[in-house]
Design an enzyme around this catalytic site. Sequence first.
Site, PDB file in Angstrom:
ATOM      1  N   CYS A 193       0.973  -1.115  -0.065  1.00  0.00           N
ATOM      2  CA  CYS A 193       0.134   0.022  -0.025  1.00  0.00           C
ATOM      3  C   CYS A 193       0.966   1.075   0.157  1.00  0.00           C
ATOM      4  O   CYS A 193       0.375   2.178  -0.307  1.00  0.00           O
ATOM      5  CB  CYS A 193      -0.974  -0.078   1.202  1.00  0.00           C
ATOM      6  SG  CYS A 193      -2.089  -1.403   1.033  1.00  0.00           S
ATOM      7  N   HIS A 238      -3.651   7.003   1.425  1.00  0.00           N
ATOM      8  CA  HIS A 238      -3.920   5.635   1.185  1.00  0.00           C
ATOM      9  C   HIS A 238      -5.436   5.226   1.433  1.00  0.00           C
ATOM     10  O   HIS A 238      -5.996   5.754   2.707  1.00  0.00           O
ATOM     11  CB  HIS A 238      -2.801   4.549   1.679  1.00  0.00           C
ATOM     12  CG  HIS A 238      -3.361   3.338   1.520  1.00  0.00           C
ATOM     13  ND1 HIS A 238      -3.401   3.040   0.230  1.00  0.00           N
ATOM     14  CD2 HIS A 238      -3.579   2.323   2.364  1.00  0.00           C
ATOM     15  CE1 HIS A 238      -3.945   1.632   0.371  1.00  0.00           C
ATOM     16  NE2 HIS A 238      -3.747   1.271   1.576  1.00  0.00           N
ATOM     17  N   ASN A 290      -9.790  -0.847  -1.404  1.00  0.00           N
ATOM     18  CA  ASN A 290      -8.457  -0.872  -1.376  1.00  0.00           C
ATOM     19  C   ASN A 290      -7.732  -1.274  -2.552  1.00  0.00           C
ATOM     20  O   ASN A 290      -7.751  -2.672  -2.956  1.00  0.00           O
ATOM     21  CB  ASN A 290      -8.204  -1.316  -0.084  1.00  0.00           C
ATOM     22  CG  ASN A 290      -6.551  -1.290   0.211  1.00  0.00           C
ATOM     23  OD1 ASN A 290      -5.832  -0.656  -0.635  1.00  0.00           O
ATOM     24  ND2 ASN A 290      -6.405  -1.521   1.506  1.00  0.00           N
TER      25      ASN A 290
HETATM   26  O1  UT7 Z   1      -4.160  -1.241   3.083  1.00  0.00           O
HETATM   27  C1  UT7 Z   1      -3.476  -1.393   4.349  1.00  0.00           C
HETATM   28  C2  UT7 Z   1      -3.920  -2.622   5.026  1.00  0.00           C
HETATM   29  N1  UT7 Z   1      -5.300  -2.783   5.634  1.00  0.00           N
HETATM   30  C3  UT7 Z   1      -5.806  -1.986   6.536  1.00  0.00           C
HETATM   31  O2  UT7 Z   1      -5.159  -0.923   6.621  1.00  0.00           O
HETATM   32  C4  UT7 Z   1      -7.108  -2.329   7.017  1.00  0.00           C
HETATM   33  C5  UT7 Z   1      -7.103  -2.229   8.666  1.00  0.00           C
HETATM   34  N2  UT7 Z   1      -7.987  -2.887   9.370  1.00  0.00           N
HETATM   35  C6  UT7 Z   1      -9.369  -2.581   9.228  1.00  0.00           C
HETATM   36  O3  UT7 Z   1      -9.747  -1.729   8.452  1.00  0.00           O
HETATM   37  C7  UT7 Z   1     -10.356  -3.167   9.958  1.00  0.00           C
HETATM   38  O4  UT7 Z   1      -9.886  -3.946  10.959  1.00  0.00           O
HETATM   39  C8  UT7 Z   1     -11.088  -4.107   9.477  1.00  0.00           C
HETATM   40  C9  UT7 Z   1     -12.113  -3.273   8.476  1.00  0.00           C
HETATM   41  C10 UT7 Z   1     -10.632  -4.931   8.485  1.00  0.00           C
HETATM   42  C11 UT7 Z   1     -12.171  -5.143  10.352  1.00  0.00           C
HETATM   43  O5  UT7 Z   1     -12.925  -4.065  11.384  1.00  0.00           O
HETATM   44  P1  UT7 Z   1     -12.814  -4.318  12.828  1.00  0.00           P
HETATM   45  O6  UT7 Z   1     -13.639  -3.277  13.334  1.00  0.00           O
HETATM   46  O7  UT7 Z   1     -11.595  -4.311  13.286  1.00  0.00           O
HETATM   47  O8  UT7 Z   1     -13.495  -5.734  12.840  1.00  0.00           O
HETATM   48  P2  UT7 Z   1     -12.784  -7.199  13.550  1.00  0.00           P
HETATM   49  O9  UT7 Z   1     -11.926  -7.560  12.720  1.00  0.00           O
HETATM   50  O10 UT7 Z   1     -12.590  -6.686  15.006  1.00  0.00           O
HETATM   51  O11 UT7 Z   1     -14.302  -7.916  13.513  1.00  0.00           O
HETATM   52  C12 UT7 Z   1     -15.481  -7.466  14.225  1.00  0.00           C
HETATM   53  C13 UT7 Z   1     -16.454  -8.426  13.947  1.00  0.00           C
HETATM   54  C14 UT7 Z   1     -16.002 -10.066  14.153  1.00  0.00           C
HETATM   55  O12 UT7 Z   1     -17.158 -10.607  14.652  1.00  0.00           O
HETATM   56  P3  UT7 Z   1     -17.250 -11.186  16.090  1.00  0.00           P
HETATM   57  O13 UT7 Z   1     -16.176 -11.708  16.547  1.00  0.00           O
HETATM   58  O14 UT7 Z   1     -17.486  -9.561  16.885  1.00  0.00           O
HETATM   59  O15 UT7 Z   1     -18.691 -11.738  16.264  1.00  0.00           O
HETATM   60  C15 UT7 Z   1     -15.907 -10.339  12.655  1.00  0.00           C
HETATM   61  O16 UT7 Z   1     -16.087 -11.985  12.612  1.00  0.00           O
HETATM   62  O17 UT7 Z   1     -16.930  -8.348  12.472  1.00  0.00           O
HETATM   63  C16 UT7 Z   1     -16.765  -9.558  11.972  1.00  0.00           C
HETATM   64  N3  UT7 Z   1     -16.465  -9.502  10.553  1.00  0.00           N
HETATM   65  C17 UT7 Z   1     -17.454  -9.366   9.605  1.00  0.00           C
HETATM   66  N4  UT7 Z   1     -18.855  -9.472   9.352  1.00  0.00           N
HETATM   67  C18 UT7 Z   1     -19.387  -9.017   8.426  1.00  0.00           C
HETATM   68  C19 UT7 Z   1     -15.060  -9.381   9.855  1.00  0.00           C
HETATM   69  N5  UT7 Z   1     -15.267  -9.255   8.550  1.00  0.00           N
HETATM   70  C20 UT7 Z   1     -16.706  -9.077   8.451  1.00  0.00           C
HETATM   71  C21 UT7 Z   1     -17.380  -9.140   7.116  1.00  0.00           C
HETATM   72  N6  UT7 Z   1     -18.800  -9.058   7.096  1.00  0.00           N
HETATM   73  N7  UT7 Z   1     -16.751  -8.710   5.795  1.00  0.00           N
END
Ligand code: UT7
Length: 341
Positions: A118, A268, A298
Amino acid sequence: MSNQGNRRAEIIGVGAYVPPKVFTNFDLEEMLNTSDEWIQQRTGIVQRHWVEGDIGTSDLAVKASEEAISEAGIDKKDIDCIIFATLSPDHDFPGSGCFLQAKLDLPGIAAFDIRQQCTGFIYGLSMADALIRSGQFKNILLVGAEVHSKGLDLSPEGRNVSVLFGDGAGAVVLTAKEAKNDEDSQLFRHNLHADGSYAKELWVAAPGTGNGPSHRLSPEMMEEKLHYPYMNGRQVFMHAVKGMSRSLTQTLKEQEMTVDDVDLFLFHQANLRINDKVGEMMGISSDKVFNTIQNYGNTTAATIPIGMRDAIKAGVLKKGMTVAMAAFGSGFTWGSTVMRY
Ligand code: UT7
């Protein structure tokens, strides 16, 4: 190689391309057990473009490059170097820069691939700037391009990563100019960072020679889904906010500028919440930040040049404006640039 006095690099053409087929969050709902609501709330993404059929990363790069070259108003034969930033190359080797060079019919010129994910565009810009200042090259085509869709786990297990990424390409043409003084240069300053101790927080393990004594890719590795990206989302999120804001603060400070001196911020595009947080921490008013993640997801190395092209087309980025860019990604790598467009 001698340093060429006041020789400076200037961006004279910007182009971008995304494949026509749009996948909305609703299209992903059934496939990935996700929801439009979750994706929009957590990331800001509404849709992304994914390739169909026999299209590789260098094919997207060709289209973005053609637009950038046409906007630059130079003969493509005057380009003497290609820098290609991608994490999703056409093939493991040779680099996609070579494929792009052949497709643009520019035999013989130098072609680099760089692997900073990225942050690829910022690293590439810094490299292109240095190579032009040094006198080694005169006209550099810098491209960031990705085809993520062919490398994502499109089963519910992969939803945390797969909803985030889109395909696309962005390109700029940089040329050498003689600057009267430092103020007359366009690219003011860059800073680049990496911390490989976090490499496995966002990575694709296979194929690779670092997977023990076995071959680079085995049926077992594929069974374990090691050929799909793994991401520790929360860890990446936290470091992205810290890395981008610290890097940008450092670049502005070294340039003796503040956020108020900047007309437009091109960050980004990984998550709207990351950019909002960086803006909030640095006291940047949100109308100065140009985001495109809603439309494209992204697109990794392509996000910043796509943002530049869209901002120009929208009349938001105009000649003479001071622009700050910052990115963070796998590696971890991060960095920023301050320039006058
Ligand atoms: O380009 C550089 C690289 N990437 C980044 O910079 C990304 C950085 N990280 C993020 O943007 C965020 O961490 C994410 C968008 C990837 C995830 O958001 P989050 O608020 O950190 O969610 P999480 O991973 O803590 O997951 C929360 C919940 C989980 O369920 P439980 O355990 O709370 O029941 C996940 O299983 O959301 C669930 N979950 C989803 N639900 C629906 C994870 N992905 C999805 C999805 N749809 N696609």
